[in-house]
Motif scaffolding. Sequence first.
Motif, PDB file in Angstrom:
ATOM      1  N   ALA A  69     -28.884   0.183  20.129  1.00 55.80           N
ATOM      2  CA  ALA A  69     -29.780  -0.029  21.279  1.00 55.80           C
ATOM      3  C   ALA A  69     -29.239  -1.159  22.150  1.00 55.80           C
ATOM      4  CB  ALA A  69     -31.183  -0.342  20.790  1.00 55.80           C
ATOM      5  N   ALA A  70     -28.744  -2.227  21.523  1.00 58.64           N
ATOM      6  CA  ALA A  70     -28.214  -3.363  22.289  1.00 58.64           C
ATOM      7  C   ALA A  70     -26.981  -2.921  23.087  1.00 58.64           C
ATOM      8  CB  ALA A  70     -27.865  -4.510  21.347  1.00 58.64           C
ATOM      9  N   ALA A  71     -26.107  -2.150  22.457  1.00 54.96           N
ATOM     10  CA  ALA A  71     -24.889  -1.706  23.144  1.00 54.96           C
ATOM     11  C   ALA A  71     -25.243  -0.815  24.331  1.00 54.96           C
ATOM     12  CB  ALA A  71     -23.974  -0.954  22.169  1.00 54.96           C
ATOM     13  N   ARG A  72     -26.253   0.047  24.155  1.00 54.19           N
ATOM     14  CA  ARG A  72     -26.607   0.994  25.234  1.00 54.19           C
ATOM     15  C   ARG A  72     -27.188   0.289  26.457  1.00 54.19           C
ATOM     16  NH1 ARG A  72     -28.340   5.391  21.468  1.00 54.19           N
ATOM     17  NH2 ARG A  72     -26.557   6.805  21.441  1.00 54.19           N
ATOM     18  N   ARG A  73     -27.648  -0.958  26.276  1.00 56.13           N
ATOM     19  CA  ARG A  73     -28.160  -1.683  27.460  1.00 56.13           C
ATOM     20  C   ARG A  73     -27.050  -1.932  28.480  1.00 56.13           C
ATOM     21  NH1 ARG A  73     -30.792  -5.444  23.776  1.00 56.13           N
ATOM     22  NH2 ARG A  73     -32.445  -4.148  22.959  1.00 56.13           N
ATOM     23  N   ASP A  74     -25.813  -1.847  28.036  1.00 51.50           N
ATOM     24  CA  ASP A  74     -24.683  -2.039  28.964  1.00 51.50           C
ATOM     25  C   ASP A  74     -24.246  -0.732  29.623  1.00 51.50           C
ATOM     26  OD1 ASP A  74     -24.472  -4.742  28.716  1.00 51.50           O
ATOM     27  OD2 ASP A  74     -23.031  -4.663  27.068  1.00 51.50           O
ATOM     28  N   ILE A  75     -24.975   0.338  29.366  1.00 45.53           N
ATOM     29  CA  ILE A  75     -24.620   1.646  29.956  1.00 45.53           C
ATOM     30  C   ILE A  75     -25.767   2.109  30.855  1.00 45.53           C
ATOM     31  CG2 ILE A  75     -23.850   4.004  29.476  1.00 45.53           C
ATOM     32  CD1 ILE A  75     -23.213   3.156  26.620  1.00 45.53           C
ATOM     33  N   GLY A  76     -25.428   2.488  32.085  1.00 45.81           N
ATOM     34  CA  GLY A  76     -26.446   3.000  33.013  1.00 45.81           C
ATOM     35  C   GLY A  76     -26.157   4.451  33.332  1.00 45.81           C
ATOM     36  N   MET A  77     -27.198   5.203  33.650  1.00 43.61           N
ATOM     37  CA  MET A  77     -26.968   6.615  33.973  1.00 43.61           C
ATOM     38  C   MET A  77     -27.640   6.978  35.290  1.00 43.61           C
ATOM     39  SD  MET A  77     -27.017   9.836  31.491  1.00 43.61           S
ATOM     40  CE  MET A  77     -26.909  11.516  32.061  1.00 43.61           C
ATOM     41  N   VAL A  78     -26.893   7.678  36.132  1.00 41.16           N
ATOM     42  CA  VAL A  78     -27.422   8.196  37.395  1.00 41.16           C
ATOM     43  C   VAL A  78     -27.508   9.718  37.242  1.00 41.16           C
ATOM     44  CG1 VAL A  78     -27.063   8.378  39.889  1.00 41.16           C
ATOM     45  CG2 VAL A  78     -26.262   6.344  38.663  1.00 41.16           C
ATOM     46  N   PHE A  79     -28.698  10.276  37.477  1.00 41.66           N
ATOM     47  CA  PHE A  79     -28.916  11.707  37.257  1.00 41.66           C
ATOM     48  C   PHE A  79     -28.769  12.484  38.553  1.00 41.66           C
ATOM     49  CE2 PHE A  79     -31.152   9.438  33.964  1.00 41.66           C
ATOM     50  CZ  PHE A  79     -30.847  10.154  32.819  1.00 41.66           C
ATOM     51  N   GLN A  80     -28.752  13.810  38.397  1.00 39.71           N
ATOM     52  CA  GLN A  80     -28.559  14.699  39.543  1.00 39.71           C
ATOM     53  C   GLN A  80     -29.692  14.573  40.560  1.00 39.71           C
ATOM     54  OE1 GLN A  80     -27.550  18.643  38.385  1.00 39.71           O
ATOM     55  NE2 GLN A  80     -28.355  19.576  40.213  1.00 39.71           N
ATOM     56  N   ASP A  81     -30.920  14.645  40.094  1.00 37.99           N
ATOM     57  CA  ASP A  81     -32.047  14.713  41.016  1.00 37.99           C
ATOM     58  C   ASP A  81     -32.893  13.455  40.871  1.00 37.99           C
ATOM     59  OD1 ASP A  81     -34.157  15.301  42.576  1.00 37.99           O
ATOM     60  OD2 ASP A  81     -34.785  17.107  41.500  1.00 37.99           O
ATOM     61  N   ALA A  82     -32.661  12.511  41.773  1.00 42.15           N
ATOM     62  CA  ALA A  82     -33.345  11.217  41.670  1.00 42.15           C
ATOM     63  C   ALA A  82     -34.860  11.400  41.715  1.00 42.15           C
ATOM     64  CB  ALA A  82     -32.884  10.306  42.800  1.00 42.15           C
ATOM     65  N   ARG A  83     -35.319  12.320  42.583  1.00 46.05           N
ATOM     66  CA  ARG A  83     -36.769  12.466  42.760  1.00 46.05           C
ATOM     67  C   ARG A  83     -37.460  12.831  41.438  1.00 46.05           C
ATOM     68  NH1 ARG A  83     -38.990  12.517  47.777  1.00 46.05           N
ATOM     69  NH2 ARG A  83     -37.090  13.201  48.802  1.00 46.05           N
ATOM     70  N   ALA A  84     -36.776  13.669  40.649  1.00 40.47           N
ATOM     71  CA  ALA A  84     -37.370  14.101  39.380  1.00 40.47           C
ATOM     72  C   ALA A  84     -37.481  12.943  38.381  1.00 40.47           C
ATOM     73  CB  ALA A  84     -36.535  15.227  38.785  1.00 40.47           C
ATOM     74  N   HIS A  85     -36.724  11.872  38.612  1.00 43.60           N
ATOM     75  CA  HIS A  85     -36.741  10.743  37.667  1.00 43.60           C
ATOM     76  C   HIS A  85     -37.610   9.594  38.151  1.00 43.60           C
ATOM     77  CE1 HIS A  85     -33.862  12.202  34.697  1.00 43.60           C
ATOM     78  NE2 HIS A  85     -33.435  12.927  35.717  1.00 43.60           N
ATOM     79  N   LEU A  86     -38.296   9.803  39.256  1.00 42.85           N
ATOM     80  CA  LEU A  86     -39.166   8.741  39.768  1.00 42.85           C
ATOM     81  C   LEU A  86     -40.613   9.199  39.704  1.00 42.85           C
ATOM     82  CD1 LEU A  86     -36.963   7.844  42.832  1.00 42.85           C
ATOM     83  CD2 LEU A  86     -37.620   6.236  41.040  1.00 42.85           C
ATOM     84  N   ASP A  87     -41.502   8.267  39.416  1.00 40.00           N
ATOM     85  CA  ASP A  87     -42.929   8.573  39.381  1.00 40.00           C
ATOM     86  C   ASP A  87     -43.444   8.559  40.825  1.00 40.00           C
ATOM     87  OD1 ASP A  87     -45.662   8.523  39.218  1.00 40.00           O
ATOM     88  OD2 ASP A  87     -45.746   7.013  37.627  1.00 40.00           O
ATOM     89  N   PRO A  88     -43.983   9.698  41.313  1.00 38.79           N
ATOM     90  CA  PRO A  88     -44.402   9.740  42.730  1.00 38.79           C
ATOM     91  C   PRO A  88     -45.499   8.732  43.061  1.00 38.79           C
ATOM     92  CG  PRO A  88     -45.076  11.752  41.569  1.00 38.79           C
ATOM     93  CD  PRO A  88     -44.198  10.979  40.622  1.00 38.79           C
ATOM     94  N   ARG A  89     -46.219   8.243  42.010  1.00 39.04           N
ATOM     95  CA  ARG A  89     -47.328   7.306  42.276  1.00 39.04           C
ATOM     96  C   ARG A  89     -46.874   5.847  42.206  1.00 39.04           C
ATOM     97  NH1 ARG A  89     -50.215   9.883  37.366  1.00 39.04           N
ATOM     98  NH2 ARG A  89     -48.069   9.479  36.838  1.00 39.04           N
ATOM     99  N   GLN A  90     -45.604   5.644  41.907  1.00 38.20           N
ATOM    100  CA  GLN A  90     -45.132   4.260  41.730  1.00 38.20           C
ATOM    101  C   GLN A  90     -44.308   3.828  42.943  1.00 38.20           C
ATOM    102  OE1 GLN A  90     -42.232   3.631  38.562  1.00 38.20           O
ATOM    103  NE2 GLN A  90     -43.401   1.843  37.878  1.00 38.20           N
ATOM    104  N   ARG A  91     -44.627   2.624  43.458  1.00 34.76           N
ATOM    105  CA  ARG A  91     -43.837   2.108  44.580  1.00 34.76           C
ATOM    106  C   ARG A  91     -42.418   1.815  44.104  1.00 34.76           C
ATOM    107  NH1 ARG A  91     -47.463   0.138  48.681  1.00 34.76           N
ATOM    108  NH2 ARG A  91     -49.550  -0.096  47.814  1.00 34.76           N
ATOM    109  N   ILE A  92     -41.464   1.896  45.050  1.00 29.25           N
ATOM    110  CA  ILE A  92     -40.052   1.669  44.724  1.00 29.25           C
ATOM    111  C   ILE A  92     -39.882   0.283  44.068  1.00 29.25           C
ATOM    112  CG2 ILE A  92     -37.744   1.384  45.754  1.00 29.25           C
ATOM    113  CD1 ILE A  92     -38.914   4.328  45.664  1.00 29.25           C
ATOM    114  N   GLY A  93     -40.565  -0.718  44.624  1.00 29.10           N
ATOM    115  CA  GLY A  93     -40.455  -2.079  44.081  1.00 29.10           C
ATOM    116  C   GLY A  93     -40.918  -2.163  42.629  1.00 29.10           C
TER     117      GLY A  93
END
Length: 331
Positions: free
Chosen positions: A90-114
């Motif tokens: 888990a500690a090692a994976r904190r150094d890895i980030g992932m960008v997915f194909q469809d950003a909209r599907a990974h964001l909560d529509p009710r949550q502000r960007i901030g």
Amino acid sequence: MKPLLQLDRVSVSIPIDGDPRRVISDVSLDLAPGEALGVVGESGSGKSMTARTVMGLLPSGSSVAGAVRFDGTELYGPENQGRAGRSRTAAARRDIGMVFQDARAHLDPRQRIGDFLVETDRGGAARKAAVETLDRVGIDDAARRMRQYPHEMSGGMLQRVMIASVLLARPRLILADEPTTALDATTQAEVVSLLDELRREDGTALVFITHDLDLAATFCDRVAVIYAGCLQEVRQAELLIRAPLHPYTRGLLASRPATDSRVPRLPVVPGRPLSAFEAPPGCAFAARCAHAVDHCHQTRPALTARQGALVRCDRLAAIEAAPVPEKVNRP
Ligand SMILES: Nc1ncnc2c1ncn2[C@@H]1O[C@H](COP(=O)(O)OP(=O)(O)OP(=O)(O)O)[C@@H](O)[C@H]1O
């Protein structure tokens, strides 16, 4: 140089319709710190599953054989057992980030960007860093954008927000899984250039997953070509494009459209791509390969070092006599 990421004979099965099905077959790959590796293949070839394996995002009930190491820590493998192993992972994976194909599907529509970028209990410094990072990824008027909701932004902007969220964690490796497929051509080019620029500035390693061999070759140091969950060729990007070795790589190159990136891609290589679990015992590509002989249908070739590449084909001597394919123009 010591690899940052290492896949060592990795095979992955996931449950499909209740049965374990092989989706990745014996993949070995190394990535150096700061290196950009393109992973290219047709739909279903296992590109996403490779990234998900590294991130620990496989469906429940999946099994992984072989070892995955990040900066010397096993993410999967015999050393990664028990509670101590899991917490190291888990500690090692904190150094890895992932960008997915469809950003909209990974964001909560009710949550502000901030609120997506900054957990609510973090202070003003975290908000300031978020605004600066939005600015860095090319979002104008970042302070105002922090108060907006996903539906107020375009797909390209949301992908920039996703990239900003990854950057805020200061990763050493970014896995980008078709990050531009859902975007129009101009925005695609902007987002890819942004990723390229950011990773060069920060010295971050990148795994760039795409259907698009030209795109991968333009932005990556090396390109890995995967077919039916199996690595077929990996080589320095420019050489792979100029002098492809594997018949599948040649086929991918031959069937790309000439120049206009707005033109839809031609169906690559005649025939249907296979998933790993559909692949016959011999060479996975044999059924679609113009050079295949009986031997290819019976024996799976080993990954062999050749001309600076690693390539999985037993017919290279015969194929070397054939010319490199020219670009095929649209009919
Ligand atoms: N959630 C799932 N349930 C069942 N099968 C899946 C699931 N996700 C992937 N698969 C199967 O796993 C195999 C590998 O899929 P993967 O998504 O890694 O391919 P890919 O190369 O990323 O394709 P694409 O370019 O279409 O995203 C395919 O046979 C696919 O059908």
